[in-house]
Design a protein around this motif. Structure first.
Motif, PDB file in Angstrom:
ATOM      1  N   ASP A   2       0.852  -1.186   0.000  1.00  0.00           N
ATOM      2  CA  ASP A   2       0.000   0.000   0.000  1.00  0.00           C
ATOM      3  C   ASP A   2       0.891   1.239   0.000  1.00  0.00           C
ATOM      4  N   LEU A   3       0.914   1.909  -1.141  1.00  0.00           N
ATOM      5  CA  LEU A   3       1.735   3.116  -1.288  1.00  0.00           C
ATOM      6  C   LEU A   3       0.963   4.384  -0.923  1.00  0.00           C
ATOM      7  N   GLY A   4      -0.265   4.241  -0.454  1.00  0.00           N
ATOM      8  CA  GLY A   4      -1.061   5.397  -0.069  1.00  0.00           C
ATOM      9  C   GLY A   4      -1.555   6.208  -1.263  1.00  0.00           C
ATOM     10  N   LEU A   5      -1.800   5.546  -2.384  1.00  0.00           N
ATOM     11  CA  LEU A   5      -2.191   6.251  -3.609  1.00  0.00           C
ATOM     12  C   LEU A   5      -3.668   6.097  -3.953  1.00  0.00           C
ATOM     13  N   ARG A   6      -4.419   5.372  -3.145  1.00  0.00           N
ATOM     14  CA  ARG A   6      -5.836   5.168  -3.434  1.00  0.00           C
ATOM     15  C   ARG A   6      -6.548   6.515  -3.558  1.00  0.00           C
ATOM     16  N   GLY A   7      -7.232   6.697  -4.683  1.00  0.00           N
ATOM     17  CA  GLY A   7      -7.978   7.920  -4.923  1.00  0.00           C
ATOM     18  C   GLY A   7      -7.157   9.064  -5.490  1.00  0.00           C
ATOM     19  N   LYS A   8      -5.852   8.911  -5.588  1.00  0.00           N
ATOM     20  CA  LYS A   8      -5.015   9.958  -6.187  1.00  0.00           C
ATOM     21  C   LYS A   8      -5.251   9.978  -7.695  1.00  0.00           C
ATOM     22  N   ARG A   9      -5.013  11.135  -8.294  1.00  0.00           N
ATOM     23  CA  ARG A   9      -5.261  11.345  -9.728  1.00  0.00           C
ATOM     24  C   ARG A   9      -3.954  11.703 -10.399  1.00  0.00           C
ATOM     25  N   ALA A  10      -3.575  10.908 -11.419  1.00  0.00           N
ATOM     26  CA  ALA A  10      -2.242  11.030 -12.007  1.00  0.00           C
ATOM     27  C   ALA A  10      -2.282  11.137 -13.523  1.00  0.00           C
ATOM     28  N   ILE A  11      -1.328  11.900 -14.052  1.00  0.00           N
ATOM     29  CA  ILE A  11      -1.049  11.965 -15.483  1.00  0.00           C
ATOM     30  C   ILE A  11       0.346  11.403 -15.687  1.00  0.00           C
ATOM     31  N   ILE A  12       0.478  10.501 -16.665  1.00  0.00           N
ATOM     32  CA  ILE A  12       1.788   9.941 -17.004  1.00  0.00           C
ATOM     33  C   ILE A  12       2.059  10.220 -18.472  1.00  0.00           C
ATOM     34  N   THR A  13       3.036  11.081 -18.762  1.00  0.00           N
ATOM     35  CA  THR A  13       3.422  11.300 -20.156  1.00  0.00           C
ATOM     36  C   THR A  13       4.352  10.169 -20.576  1.00  0.00           C
ATOM     37  N   GLY A  14       4.357   9.867 -21.868  1.00  0.00           N
ATOM     38  CA  GLY A  14       5.121   8.714 -22.318  1.00  0.00           C
ATOM     39  C   GLY A  14       4.541   7.445 -21.720  1.00  0.00           C
ATOM     40  N   GLY A  15       3.224   7.428 -21.531  1.00  0.00           N
ATOM     41  CA  GLY A  15       2.553   6.336 -20.834  1.00  0.00           C
ATOM     42  C   GLY A  15       2.169   5.151 -21.688  1.00  0.00           C
ATOM     43  N   SER A  16       2.592   5.125 -22.938  1.00  0.00           N
ATOM     44  CA  SER A  16       2.156   4.039 -23.821  1.00  0.00           C
ATOM     45  C   SER A  16       3.064   2.822 -23.810  1.00  0.00           C
ATOM     46  N   LYS A  17       4.261   2.945 -23.235  1.00  0.00           N
ATOM     47  CA  LYS A  17       5.170   1.796 -23.222  1.00  0.00           C
ATOM     48  C   LYS A  17       6.271   2.012 -22.191  1.00  0.00           C
ATOM     49  N   GLU A  30      -2.456   0.414  -7.391  1.00  0.00           N
ATOM     50  CA  GLU A  30      -2.476   0.975  -6.039  1.00  0.00           C
ATOM     51  C   GLU A  30      -3.721   1.828  -5.777  1.00  0.00           C
ATOM     52  N   GLY A  31      -4.619   1.905  -6.767  1.00  0.00           N
ATOM     53  CA  GLY A  31      -5.873   2.614  -6.558  1.00  0.00           C
ATOM     54  C   GLY A  31      -5.925   4.026  -7.089  1.00  0.00           C
ATOM     55  N   ALA A  32      -4.887   4.461  -7.795  1.00  0.00           N
ATOM     56  CA  ALA A  32      -4.903   5.802  -8.395  1.00  0.00           C
ATOM     57  C   ALA A  32      -5.684   5.777  -9.709  1.00  0.00           C
ATOM     58  N   GLN A  33      -6.271   6.892 -10.040  1.00  0.00           N
ATOM     59  CA  GLN A  33      -6.863   7.080 -11.359  1.00  0.00           C
ATOM     60  C   GLN A  33      -5.745   7.591 -12.255  1.00  0.00           C
ATOM     61  N   VAL A  34      -5.568   6.988 -13.431  1.00  0.00           N
ATOM     62  CA  VAL A  34      -4.449   7.368 -14.279  1.00  0.00           C
ATOM     63  C   VAL A  34      -4.903   7.827 -15.656  1.00  0.00           C
ATOM     64  N   ALA A  35      -4.204   8.845 -16.134  1.00  0.00           N
ATOM     65  CA  ALA A  35      -4.327   9.307 -17.521  1.00  0.00           C
ATOM     66  C   ALA A  35      -2.985   9.026 -18.173  1.00  0.00           C
ATOM     67  N   LYS A  54      -4.490  -5.842 -16.408  1.00  0.00           N
ATOM     68  CA  LYS A  54      -3.664  -6.066 -15.216  1.00  0.00           C
ATOM     69  C   LYS A  54      -4.265  -5.495 -13.937  1.00  0.00           C
ATOM     70  N   THR A  55      -5.120  -4.466 -14.071  1.00  0.00           N
ATOM     71  CA  THR A  55      -5.607  -3.794 -12.857  1.00  0.00           C
ATOM     72  C   THR A  55      -7.122  -3.760 -12.725  1.00  0.00           C
ATOM     73  N   GLY A  56      -7.829  -4.021 -13.805  1.00  0.00           N
ATOM     74  CA  GLY A  56      -9.284  -3.912 -13.767  1.00  0.00           C
ATOM     75  C   GLY A  56      -9.788  -2.484 -13.756  1.00  0.00           C
ATOM     76  N   THR A  57      -8.909  -1.532 -14.026  1.00  0.00           N
ATOM     77  CA  THR A  57      -9.301  -0.120 -14.036  1.00  0.00           C
ATOM     78  C   THR A  57      -9.277   0.423 -15.464  1.00  0.00           C
ATOM     79  N   GLU A  58      -9.948   1.531 -15.654  1.00  0.00           N
ATOM     80  CA  GLU A  58     -10.036   2.159 -16.969  1.00  0.00           C
ATOM     81  C   GLU A  58      -9.218   3.454 -16.988  1.00  0.00           C
TER      82      GLU A  58
END
Length: 143
Positions: A2-17, A30-35, A54-58
């Motif tokens: 548990d990294l304490g990221l549940r509910g955090k909102r993140a943007i990752i550039t270069g996120g395709s690979k 870890e429960g973050a919402q990711v873009a 891998k995560t069941g998230t969208e």
């Protein structure tokens, strides 16, 4: 873990690979919402599929050129609106020359520097007001 990221909102550039995709998967697990952000829609769709499997998230999928300040502002606004704010920015967009040092032309160095440095500056500038509004946050620059 548990990294304490549940509910955090993140943007990752270069996120395709590579590191960007691995980061997105880890944050989502870890429960973050990711873009995830990259220049090409095809690899982004494949990355989104991997994140779902891998995560069941969208993940939110956004196409942008990190060297464009307008694109950075647009993407950050879209993600912040979609998530209701922003807590994390991972500047990971970049390339690496697959040639011996002395064979890489000056134009290639310039393009790489623009993508890595200017891209990080563009996204950080766009994200800062949202991070401040959220009461703080984190910017991670991967180079």
């Amino acid at each position: 873990m548990d990294l304490g990221l549940r509910g955090k909102r993140a943007i990752i550039t270069g996120g395709s690979k590579g590191i960007g995709l691995a980061t997105a998967i880890t944050l989502a697990a870890e429960g973050a919402q990711v873009a995830i952000v990259a220049r090409n829609a095809g690899p982004l769709q494949e990355a989104a599929k991997a994140i779902r499997e891998k995560t069941g998230t969208e993940p939110l999928v956004l196409v942008a050129d990190a060297t464009s300040g307008d694109d950075a502002r647009r993407v950050v606004e879209q993600a912040a609106q979609h998530f209701g704010g922003l807590d994390i920015l991972v500047n990971n967009a970049g390339t690496s020359a697959a040639a011996p040092f002395e064979k890489v032309e000056a134009e290639a160095w310039g393009a790489d520097l623009d993508l890595k440095l200017l891209g990080a500056v563009n996204f950080a500038r766009a994200a800062l007001p949202h991070l401040r509004k959220a009461g703080g946050g984190a910017i991670l620059n991967v180079t």
